[in-house]
Design a protein around this motif. Structure first.
Motif, PDB file in Angstrom:
ATOM      1  N   ALA A   5      98.122   6.904  42.037  1.00 41.75           N
ATOM      2  CA  ALA A   5      98.011   7.674  43.277  1.00 41.75           C
ATOM      3  C   ALA A   5      98.266   9.156  43.011  1.00 41.75           C
ATOM      4  CB  ALA A   5      98.993   7.137  44.318  1.00 41.75           C
ATOM      5  N   ALA A   6      99.231   9.442  42.154  1.00 35.73           N
ATOM      6  CA  ALA A   6      99.526  10.839  41.821  1.00 35.73           C
ATOM      7  C   ALA A   6      98.342  11.468  41.089  1.00 35.73           C
ATOM      8  CB  ALA A   6     100.784  10.924  40.981  1.00 35.73           C
ATOM      9  N   VAL A  10      96.085  14.681  42.371  1.00 35.49           N
ATOM     10  CA  VAL A  10      95.869  15.881  41.567  1.00 35.49           C
ATOM     11  C   VAL A  10      94.377  16.133  41.374  1.00 35.49           C
ATOM     12  CG1 VAL A  10      96.176  16.861  39.263  1.00 35.49           C
ATOM     13  CG2 VAL A  10      98.096  15.773  40.418  1.00 35.49           C
ATOM     14  N   ALA A  11      93.616  15.091  41.139  1.00 35.68           N
ATOM     15  CA  ALA A  11      92.169  15.237  40.955  1.00 35.68           C
ATOM     16  C   ALA A  11      91.509  15.748  42.232  1.00 35.68           C
ATOM     17  CB  ALA A  11      91.561  13.906  40.530  1.00 35.68           C
ATOM     18  N   ALA A  17      90.110  22.881  45.083  1.00 28.93           N
ATOM     19  CA  ALA A  17      90.304  24.254  44.605  1.00 28.93           C
ATOM     20  C   ALA A  17      89.024  24.796  43.976  1.00 28.93           C
ATOM     21  CB  ALA A  17      91.451  24.295  43.599  1.00 28.93           C
ATOM     22  N   LEU A  18      88.336  23.991  43.195  1.00 28.79           N
ATOM     23  CA  LEU A  18      87.085  24.434  42.580  1.00 28.79           C
ATOM     24  C   LEU A  18      86.018  24.716  43.633  1.00 28.79           C
ATOM     25  CD1 LEU A  18      86.855  22.141  39.435  1.00 28.79           C
ATOM     26  CD2 LEU A  18      87.346  24.591  39.521  1.00 28.79           C
TER      27      LEU A  18
END
Length: 48
Positions: A5-6, A10-11, A17-18
């Motif tokens: 899940a973490a 993050v992905a 952000a990209l």
């Protein structure tokens, strides 16, 4: 399970952000293009 899940979080944050960066770069390109057009218009007015 928590590690997965973490990693997924993050992905997803990285992808978001990209995407934001791509939109910003596209906006800057439009702004620069508009500036060039305005400058050329001003030069044409002065040359008349």
């Amino acid at each position: 399970m928590i590690r997965r899940a973490a990693l997924l979080s993050v992905a997803l944050a990285g992808a978001l952000a990209l995407t934001a960066c791509a939109n910003t770069v596209r906006g800057v390109g439009r702004d620069v293009g508009n500036t060039v057009d305005a400058t050329q218009g001003a030069v044409a007015d002065v040359a008349r």
